[in-house]
Design an enzyme around this catalytic site. Structure first.
Site, mmCIF file in Angstrom:
data_model
loop_
_atom_site.group_PDB
_atom_site.id
_atom_site.type_symbol
_atom_site.label_atom_id
_atom_site.label_comp_id
_atom_site.label_asym_id
_atom_site.label_seq_id
_atom_site.Cartn_x
_atom_site.Cartn_y
_atom_site.Cartn_z
ATOM 1 N N GLN A 153 40.864 42.161 33.190
ATOM 2 C CA GLN A 153 41.653 41.359 34.102
ATOM 3 C C GLN A 153 40.848 40.153 34.586
ATOM 4 O OE1 GLN A 153 42.418 44.240 37.263
ATOM 5 N NE2 GLN A 153 40.316 44.970 37.033
ATOM 6 N N HIS A 177 42.688 49.853 53.942
ATOM 7 C CA HIS A 177 41.866 50.990 53.539
ATOM 8 C C HIS A 177 41.964 52.156 54.519
ATOM 9 C CE1 HIS A 177 39.909 47.742 51.100
ATOM 10 N NE2 HIS A 177 40.083 48.685 50.196
ATOM 11 N N ASP A 209 36.382 53.898 38.546
ATOM 12 C CA ASP A 209 37.035 52.597 38.431
ATOM 13 C C ASP A 209 36.937 52.113 36.989
ATOM 14 O OD1 ASP A 209 37.922 50.229 40.613
ATOM 15 O OD2 ASP A 209 37.333 49.494 38.630
ATOM 16 N N ASP A 261 43.658 54.278 44.672
ATOM 17 C CA ASP A 261 43.509 52.891 45.130
ATOM 18 C C ASP A 261 43.455 52.003 43.883
ATOM 19 O OD1 ASP A 261 43.022 50.581 46.549
ATOM 20 O OD2 ASP A 261 40.896 51.022 46.860
ATOM 21 N N PRO A 270 46.220 47.052 33.796
ATOM 22 C CA PRO A 270 45.446 48.220 33.380
ATOM 23 C C PRO A 270 45.842 49.533 34.036
ATOM 24 C CG PRO A 270 44.188 46.925 34.957
ATOM 25 C CD PRO A 270 45.445 46.150 34.665
#
Length: 358
Positions: free
Chosen positions: A53, A84, A128, A179, A188
């Site tokens: 990205q 958050h 991640d 998240d 993605p």
């Protein structure tokens, strides 16, 4: 579909336009061909294409330093705590005694920061997809992680969030926090909003487990992009789904979340801890559960629960900036039109039938 980014920043001469519109601007389209927010752009700190990205770190006048992925604001200094804290604390507090937490996504490390505030947490596994995002956030947005990277309870991995959970050695979790980036076409994270993925998450939760996901815009003009569909999809995989939202000004919209679980409520007393009232033979105070996140008894007890469960006095972590009992009540009080939209929603997101946010 065109997604606005730094390339859309407007330049203009003060001779050609009123002074109020001169200079450099960051435009982000909120509703396609209908609603755009414009922020004065102070600085472009970083701009590159990762393997997955476009990654940008900018600074705007109203919101300060901001992470932007594929033209969409992910978090900004002025209001990142609103996002958050809302994502993390309702879920972990509803569990009540989470030991092992899984974070899918979470590149800024701020979600890990909030999870690690909970004294009960022994391990946070964060996976991640994009190592470049994490690297740039650690370099340019260190306030977001507030020392989290040095916490031995954090296990940081890079890869696909679904693939990690499919691995036999990934284990099970008390809380799963998603998240992840928005379900943008060709993005993605589209497969992390499907019925198939939620069925997998349900299998990876320990008894009493909770999953929470960010769920896209939830304003009165855009709740039906994906928020209601995500809720309906979770509803097919879990017995209880609680939708909630909060205003995130840098996103230009109220933002939605969904919390899901397969148990019948939260114990009023932590496991193994007896009430100081009653006859010692298992009275109601020991056995009764809070029945829902909107349970008045739960809300009444919430500020005390927060004081007991959440660390706020370390050198780098001060008091919570957003979440408390009163805010909790507002989070779970959705506008009538949004509640009606949830009731009417019939889309179920699957691998073969995805739903995309603009």
């Amino acid at each position: 579909t065109h997604r606005p980014s730094i390339g859309d920043m407007a330049t203009s001469s003060s001779d050609a336009k009123p002074k109020m519109t001169s200079g450099f601007w960051f435009d982000e389209e909120i509703v396609e061909d209908a609603l755009t927010i414009r922020m004065r752009l102070e600085k472009v700190t970083h701009d590159e294409e990762s393997a997955f990205q476009r990654v940008q770190i900018i600074e705007t006048l109203p919101f300060g330093k901001t992470l932007v992925l594929d033209g969409k604001t992910q978090s900004a200094a002025r209001d990142e705590a609103m996002y958050h804290e809302t994502l993390v604390h309702p879920a972990l507090l509803w569990h009540g005694d989470a030991k092992r937490v899984y974070i899918g996504g979470g590149g800024e490390l701020a979600t890990a920061r909030e999870c690690l505030r909970h004294a009960s947490v022994e391990e946070v596994v964060m996976v991640d997809l994009d190592e470049k995002v994490v690297e740039m956030c650690r370099r340019h947005l260190p306030e977001w992680n507030a020392g989290t990277v040095a916490d031995p309870r954090l296990v940081l991995k890079f890869g696909d969030a679904r693939a990690f959970l499919l691995a036999e050695d990934s284990g099970t979790f008390d809380v799963v926090v998603l998240d992840i980036s928005d379900p943008i076409e060709a993005g993605p994270a589209v497969h992390l909003y499907t019925r198939e993925f939620y069925d997998l998450v349900a299998k990876k939760l320990n008894p009493g487990g909770v999953v929470v996901t960010q769920a896209g815009p939830a304003g009165v003009v855009n709740y039906d992009e994906c928020f209601t569909a995500i809720h309906n999809t979770l509803d097919k995989a879990f017995t209880h789904v609680a939708p909630f939202s909060t205003s995130i000004p840098s996103f230009g919209s109220d933002w939605g979340f969904n919390l899901a679980y397969n148990h019948d409520g939260r114990p009023r007393q932590p496991e193994g801890k007896k009430s100081d009232k009653g006859n010692g033979k298992g009275d109601a105070a020991e056995t009764t559960k809070f029945t829902s996140l909107r349970d008045p008894a739960y809300v009444a007890a919430l500020d005390a629960i927060i004081r007991d469960k959440i660390t706020t006095d370390t050198a780098q972590l001060g008091p919570l900036k957003h979440y408390d009992a009163e805010t909790h009540t507002n989070l779970f009080s959705l506008p009538k039109v949004v509640r009606q939209g949830i009731q009417k929603e019939d889309r179920v997101i699957t691998t073969d039938n995805p739903v995309f946010m603009y």
